[in-house]
Design a protein around this motif. Structure first.
Motif, PDB file in Angstrom:
ATOM      1  N   THR A 135      10.674 -18.974  31.669  1.00 51.65           N
ATOM      2  CA  THR A 135      10.915 -19.798  32.577  1.00 51.65           C
ATOM      3  C   THR A 135      12.100 -20.715  31.979  1.00 51.65           C
ATOM      4  O   THR A 135      12.425 -20.640  30.606  1.00 51.65           O
ATOM      5  CB  THR A 135       9.659 -20.878  32.537  1.00 51.65           C
ATOM      6  OG1 THR A 135       9.307 -21.412  31.130  1.00 51.65           O
ATOM      7  CG2 THR A 135       8.477 -20.373  33.025  1.00 51.65           C
ATOM      8  N   ALA A 136      12.563 -21.342  32.788  1.00 52.35           N
ATOM      9  CA  ALA A 136      14.034 -22.088  32.406  1.00 52.35           C
ATOM     10  C   ALA A 136      13.667 -23.513  31.854  1.00 52.35           C
ATOM     11  O   ALA A 136      12.869 -24.241  32.358  1.00 52.35           O
ATOM     12  CB  ALA A 136      14.908 -22.178  33.640  1.00 52.35           C
ATOM     13  N   ALA A 145       7.107 -10.299  35.870  1.00 56.06           N
ATOM     14  CA  ALA A 145       8.617 -10.744  35.420  1.00 56.06           C
ATOM     15  C   ALA A 145       8.575 -11.069  34.125  1.00 56.06           C
ATOM     16  O   ALA A 145       9.702 -10.584  33.410  1.00 56.06           O
ATOM     17  CB  ALA A 145       8.815 -11.818  36.222  1.00 56.06           C
ATOM     18  N   ARG A 146       7.333 -11.470  33.673  1.00 61.36           N
ATOM     19  CA  ARG A 146       7.369 -11.928  32.127  1.00 61.36           C
ATOM     20  C   ARG A 146       7.392 -10.325  31.240  1.00 61.36           C
ATOM     21  O   ARG A 146       7.873 -10.380  30.051  1.00 61.36           O
ATOM     22  CB  ARG A 146       6.027 -12.583  31.907  1.00 61.36           C
ATOM     23  CG  ARG A 146       6.450 -14.171  32.301  1.00 61.36           C
ATOM     24  CD  ARG A 146       5.080 -14.811  31.793  1.00 61.36           C
ATOM     25  NE  ARG A 146       4.887 -16.210  32.394  1.00 61.36           N
ATOM     26  CZ  ARG A 146       5.626 -17.340  31.901  1.00 61.36           C
ATOM     27  NH1 ARG A 146       6.399 -16.924  30.632  1.00 61.36           N
ATOM     28  NH2 ARG A 146       5.589 -18.398  32.533  1.00 61.36           N
ATOM     29  N   GLU A 147       6.222  -9.541  31.630  1.00 62.13           N
ATOM     30  CA  GLU A 147       5.999  -8.322  30.809  1.00 62.13           C
ATOM     31  C   GLU A 147       7.414  -7.192  31.065  1.00 62.13           C
ATOM     32  O   GLU A 147       7.671  -6.904  29.840  1.00 62.13           O
ATOM     33  CB  GLU A 147       4.641  -7.825  31.154  1.00 62.13           C
ATOM     34  CG  GLU A 147       3.711  -8.595  30.801  1.00 62.13           C
ATOM     35  CD  GLU A 147       2.298  -8.106  31.416  1.00 62.13           C
ATOM     36  OE1 GLU A 147       2.470  -6.879  31.993  1.00 62.13           O
ATOM     37  OE2 GLU A 147       1.447  -8.454  30.975  1.00 62.13           O
ATOM     38  N   LYS A 148       7.434  -7.001  31.924  1.00 63.69           N
ATOM     39  CA  LYS A 148       8.472  -5.668  32.463  1.00 63.69           C
ATOM     40  C   LYS A 148       9.914  -6.020  32.327  1.00 63.69           C
ATOM     41  O   LYS A 148      10.790  -5.367  31.819  1.00 63.69           O
ATOM     42  CB  LYS A 148       7.954  -4.962  33.507  1.00 63.69           C
ATOM     43  CG  LYS A 148       6.985  -4.108  33.815  1.00 63.69           C
ATOM     44  CD  LYS A 148       6.813  -3.486  34.880  1.00 63.69           C
ATOM     45  CE  LYS A 148       5.418  -2.609  34.808  1.00 63.69           C
ATOM     46  NZ  LYS A 148       4.913  -1.990  35.984  1.00 63.69           N
ATOM     47  N   GLU A 189      -3.530  -3.815  49.746  1.00 62.79           N
ATOM     48  CA  GLU A 189      -2.855  -3.455  48.233  1.00 62.79           C
ATOM     49  C   GLU A 189      -1.554  -4.086  48.256  1.00 62.79           C
ATOM     50  O   GLU A 189      -1.207  -4.643  47.211  1.00 62.79           O
ATOM     51  CB  GLU A 189      -2.808  -2.104  48.102  1.00 62.79           C
ATOM     52  CG  GLU A 189      -2.449  -1.623  46.651  1.00 62.79           C
ATOM     53  CD  GLU A 189      -2.183  -0.083  46.566  1.00 62.79           C
ATOM     54  OE1 GLU A 189      -1.490   0.400  45.725  1.00 62.79           O
ATOM     55  OE2 GLU A 189      -3.140   0.387  47.184  1.00 62.79           O
ATOM     56  N   ARG A 190      -0.675  -4.026  49.262  1.00 60.10           N
ATOM     57  CA  ARG A 190       0.539  -4.707  49.307  1.00 60.10           C
ATOM     58  C   ARG A 190       0.502  -6.318  49.101  1.00 60.10           C
ATOM     59  O   ARG A 190       1.297  -6.947  48.141  1.00 60.10           O
ATOM     60  CB  ARG A 190       1.453  -4.699  50.437  1.00 60.10           C
ATOM     61  CG  ARG A 190       2.846  -5.007  50.350  1.00 60.10           C
ATOM     62  CD  ARG A 190       3.678  -4.574  51.508  1.00 60.10           C
ATOM     63  NE  ARG A 190       3.167  -5.500  52.593  1.00 60.10           N
ATOM     64  CZ  ARG A 190       3.821  -5.693  53.635  1.00 60.10           C
ATOM     65  NH1 ARG A 190       4.715  -5.082  54.164  1.00 60.10           N
ATOM     66  NH2 ARG A 190       3.198  -6.560  54.687  1.00 60.10           N
ATOM     67  N   ARG A 191      -0.322  -6.845  49.753  1.00 58.86           N
ATOM     68  CA  ARG A 191      -0.622  -8.435  49.588  1.00 58.86           C
ATOM     69  C   ARG A 191      -1.162  -8.666  48.126  1.00 58.86           C
ATOM     70  O   ARG A 191      -0.685  -9.741  47.660  1.00 58.86           O
ATOM     71  CB  ARG A 191      -1.627  -8.712  50.522  1.00 58.86           C
ATOM     72  CG  ARG A 191      -1.084  -8.794  51.903  1.00 58.86           C
ATOM     73  CD  ARG A 191      -2.003  -9.392  53.089  1.00 58.86           C
ATOM     74  NE  ARG A 191      -1.907  -8.871  54.109  1.00 58.86           N
ATOM     75  CZ  ARG A 191      -3.005  -8.128  54.682  1.00 58.86           C
ATOM     76  NH1 ARG A 191      -4.217  -8.383  54.213  1.00 58.86           N
ATOM     77  NH2 ARG A 191      -2.767  -7.623  55.683  1.00 58.86           N
ATOM     78  N   ALA A 192      -1.940  -7.938  47.591  1.00 58.65           N
ATOM     79  CA  ALA A 192      -2.483  -7.917  46.090  1.00 58.65           C
ATOM     80  C   ALA A 192      -1.375  -8.009  45.097  1.00 58.65           C
ATOM     81  O   ALA A 192      -1.371  -8.701  44.257  1.00 58.65           O
ATOM     82  CB  ALA A 192      -3.657  -7.258  46.034  1.00 58.65           C
ATOM     83  N   GLN A 193      -0.513  -6.932  45.317  1.00 56.74           N
ATOM     84  CA  GLN A 193       0.486  -6.675  44.700  1.00 56.74           C
ATOM     85  C   GLN A 193       1.661  -8.094  44.677  1.00 56.74           C
ATOM     86  O   GLN A 193       2.319  -8.194  43.618  1.00 56.74           O
ATOM     87  CB  GLN A 193       1.319  -5.433  44.682  1.00 56.74           C
ATOM     88  CG  GLN A 193       0.477  -4.342  44.621  1.00 56.74           C
ATOM     89  CD  GLN A 193       0.233  -4.051  42.851  1.00 56.74           C
ATOM     90  OE1 GLN A 193       0.927  -4.493  42.238  1.00 56.74           O
ATOM     91  NE2 GLN A 193      -1.093  -3.668  42.709  1.00 56.74           N
ATOM     92  N   ALA A 194       1.815  -8.675  45.687  1.00 53.74           N
ATOM     93  CA  ALA A 194       2.701  -9.618  45.717  1.00 53.74           C
ATOM     94  C   ALA A 194       2.387 -11.139  45.596  1.00 53.74           C
ATOM     95  O   ALA A 194       2.988 -11.827  46.069  1.00 53.74           O
ATOM     96  CB  ALA A 194       3.164  -9.340  47.178  1.00 53.74           C
TER      97      ALA A 194
END
Length: 105
Positions: free
Chosen positions: A75-76, A67-70, A53-58
């Motif tokens: 992007t720069a 990063a976009r939603e929460k 699960e950790r690998r899937a989340q990362a």
């Protein structure tokens, strides 16, 4: 001779009782070891599931989505990039260039 027989009989009964007690404790400890091994296997399975699960989340795609939603990140691009200038930075390359020319014969 009768006393010796009574003493030997008492020793035999006591050793028999001790043997029964030790066998019971051994069975009890064996059951506890089995329970601990079952719990160990369950914890190992749970740990492996958590690792997956950790690998899937990362994954990079998931990190970018979060990063976009929460975090409301984007992007720069040159349109949103702000450049900071330092007033002393403009004179530093000139001083370095003149210093480098002054050292040559």
């Amino acid at each position: 001779m009768t006393r010796l027989n009574i003493v030997l009989f008492a020793a035999l009964v006591l050793s028999g009782l001790y043997l029964v007690r030790v066998s019971y404790e051994a069975r009890h400890l064996f059951v506890e070891v089995e329970r601990a091994q079952v719990e160990e296997r369950a914890l190992e399975t749970q740990f492996e599931q958590l690792q997956i699960e950790r690998r899937a989340q990362a994954t990079p795609l998931r990190v970018e989505k979060v990063a976009r939603e929460k975090l409301q990140m984007r992007t720069a691009t040159p349109a949103v990039t702000h450049y900071a200038t330092y007033a002393g930075a403009a004179s530093a390359p000139e001083a370095a260039a003149s210093g480098a020319q002054g050292e040559r014969p």
